[in-house]
Design a protein around this motif. Sequence first.
Motif, PDB file in Angstrom:
ATOM      1  N   LYS A  29      52.503  72.775  42.700  1.00 56.99           N
ATOM      2  CA  LYS A  29      51.330  73.587  42.402  1.00 56.99           C
ATOM      3  C   LYS A  29      51.611  74.584  41.277  1.00 56.99           C
ATOM      4  O   LYS A  29      50.749  74.836  40.424  1.00 56.99           O
ATOM      5  N   ALA A  30      52.818  75.160  41.259  1.00 55.79           N
ATOM      6  CA  ALA A  30      53.171  76.108  40.203  1.00 55.79           C
ATOM      7  C   ALA A  30      53.218  75.414  38.855  1.00 55.79           C
ATOM      8  O   ALA A  30      52.749  75.963  37.838  1.00 55.79           O
ATOM      9  N   HIS A  31      53.772  74.200  38.834  1.00 53.09           N
ATOM     10  CA  HIS A  31      53.818  73.431  37.585  1.00 53.09           C
ATOM     11  C   HIS A  31      52.414  73.148  37.069  1.00 53.09           C
ATOM     12  O   HIS A  31      52.110  73.373  35.879  1.00 53.09           O
ATOM     13  N   SER A  41      44.750  78.947  27.155  1.00 55.44           N
ATOM     14  CA  SER A  41      45.361  80.137  26.551  1.00 55.44           C
ATOM     15  C   SER A  41      45.849  79.869  25.126  1.00 55.44           C
ATOM     16  O   SER A  41      46.153  80.809  24.398  1.00 55.44           O
ATOM     17  N   ILE A  42      45.914  78.599  24.715  1.00 55.25           N
ATOM     18  CA  ILE A  42      46.242  78.286  23.320  1.00 55.25           C
ATOM     19  C   ILE A  42      45.226  78.936  22.392  1.00 55.25           C
ATOM     20  O   ILE A  42      45.567  79.421  21.303  1.00 55.25           O
ATOM     21  N   GLY A  43      43.970  78.954  22.805  1.00 56.01           N
ATOM     22  CA  GLY A  43      42.914  79.545  21.986  1.00 56.01           C
ATOM     23  C   GLY A  43      42.791  81.041  22.140  1.00 56.01           C
ATOM     24  O   GLY A  43      41.916  81.662  21.538  1.00 56.01           O
ATOM     25  N   GLY A  90      54.441  81.172  27.042  1.00 50.35           N
ATOM     26  CA  GLY A  90      55.004  81.597  28.319  1.00 50.35           C
ATOM     27  C   GLY A  90      54.627  80.660  29.451  1.00 50.35           C
ATOM     28  O   GLY A  90      55.484  80.243  30.246  1.00 50.35           O
ATOM     29  N   PHE A  91      53.334  80.326  29.534  1.00 47.55           N
ATOM     30  CA  PHE A  91      52.884  79.398  30.572  1.00 47.55           C
ATOM     31  C   PHE A  91      53.516  78.023  30.388  1.00 47.55           C
ATOM     32  O   PHE A  91      53.845  77.340  31.366  1.00 47.55           O
ATOM     33  N   LEU A  92      53.675  77.582  29.127  1.00 54.05           N
ATOM     34  CA  LEU A  92      54.247  76.268  28.864  1.00 54.05           C
ATOM     35  C   LEU A  92      55.691  76.180  29.353  1.00 54.05           C
ATOM     36  O   LEU A  92      56.080  75.199  30.010  1.00 54.05           O
ATOM     37  N   VAL A  93      56.481  77.194  29.046  1.00 54.46           N
ATOM     38  CA  VAL A  93      57.877  77.199  29.475  1.00 54.46           C
ATOM     39  C   VAL A  93      57.966  77.206  30.998  1.00 54.46           C
ATOM     40  O   VAL A  93      58.761  76.461  31.601  1.00 54.46           O
ATOM     41  N   LEU A 116      56.633  66.777  27.663  1.00 55.44           N
ATOM     42  CA  LEU A 116      57.414  66.547  28.883  1.00 55.44           C
ATOM     43  C   LEU A 116      56.708  67.079  30.123  1.00 55.44           C
ATOM     44  O   LEU A 116      56.718  66.446  31.181  1.00 55.44           O
ATOM     45  N   SER A 117      56.079  68.252  29.995  1.00 56.67           N
ATOM     46  CA  SER A 117      55.413  68.852  31.147  1.00 56.67           C
ATOM     47  C   SER A 117      54.235  68.003  31.613  1.00 56.67           C
ATOM     48  O   SER A 117      54.001  67.858  32.817  1.00 56.67           O
ATOM     49  N   VAL A 118      53.488  67.429  30.666  1.00 57.36           N
ATOM     50  CA  VAL A 118      52.396  66.528  31.035  1.00 57.36           C
ATOM     51  C   VAL A 118      52.950  65.295  31.744  1.00 57.36           C
ATOM     52  O   VAL A 118      52.336  64.764  32.676  1.00 57.36           O
TER      53      VAL A 118
END
Length: 442
Positions: free
Chosen positions: A7-9, A19-21, A29-32, A103-105
């Motif tokens: 869920k956190a991921h 948040s990119i926009g 930060g969210f991506l990492v 990778l996250s996707v």
Amino acid sequence: MNEFLKKAHLFCLLATIPSIGISVSLSQGFLVLSFFFGLADQLRSGNWKEILPNHPVSKISISLFLWYGIVFLVHLVFDNSTGYTKAAWNGELKDFFLFFGLLSVGFTTKEDLPKIYRALFWLFLILVFTGVAGGFTPVRLSRLISDLYKTSSSYRFTHPLGSLSSIPLYISIGLMNTHLTFGGLLQFFSAFVVFGFLRTLIQGDKKRILIAGILLFLYCLVFLLNQARSSMIGAGVSIFFAGVHLFFIRKEFSRSFLVKGASLFLGLLFLIGLILAFSPAGKKVIGPLFGKEKHTDSGRTFIWDSSFPLIQEHPIIGVGPGNYNKEIEKVRIAHSEEYSELAYFYEVTQRGHAHNDYFHLASVFGIPAVLIYLGLGAILIAYLFQSKQDFQIILFFYGLIGFFVSGLFQCYFQDDEVVILFWILLGLFIKGEVLLSKRDNA
């Protein structure tokens, strides 16, 4: 703990996209966090094979960053300057962390994908509506975010375009810091908004037609106010390839609808252009699209001219990450001494990047990096044109094609906000292809 990591991921990945926009720091930060939560979940469950997606597009993407690492190590060994590692990290080397988007996707499940595509739609809405607001205010909207956590030492305004009747117009940059970054984000959604509108015309739902038509109108207006011609060219290429694929290969639309759809879209652009053409501000907006020179045009030639000697002298391993500014300064000093009448222009033109993705990659990482990058674009087009992913999903991926074209005039592959979205979209395409492959094999 098992559910917490998953869920956190997913939460952090969903937060990354809109948040990119809003803020590059927030999205990074969210991506990492998303990547490390996802990685921890994969390691906990023992899914080692799922960490790196098994697809040719992901393999060539990984090879690009492997070459980055090889070039860095070579320069680290032979570069005697102090602090090179820090300079390389502050330069192009940190782009590796943006690759976490792909990778996250890859760590997501099939059930997660609809939520991710909704997050992409929210990003689209954020870009459009902040773009509209930014076109009518002299205050940079990014201050609404930055002032929350830091005190500004200066107060920068947006660039005025004049006025339309009594309405002042400004170059639209949304919540970004530059119009080029904002334009780079906009171009990813060109096929989505155009062909999404055409699909509603076929479906005949008047409410959907109205909503899609308004969004298309606002999108075109914001793009014109944005003035980033490089991203407009990329958007045009995306729409062209999408049209070829959807009309003639996938046959999502009948060929008779091609004339109707093209007429409606071109008519909308003509209407917006006609309104703008009757004012000094409007002429500033549409003039450069028809060949009127902008002050930045000549600057690009000086930047490119300064980059070519770097490629010529270091064709294989480039000058190394973090060394571009230092090396281009040497070239500019030499050129200024040889052509003294041009010394002023070499002094005042931008230095941070080559204003061309291919020239910059060749300058910093050598010609092999350019060949790998071109290979990524070519193999992406090949797989995209044979993809069987759903219509509403595949519309998000045509902007990736335009990205490789807009990079001819601007370093979008060095622009953090744009590159995060690029890798996320590429990861979503790969994820969709892998899931289809598993389904067919089953």
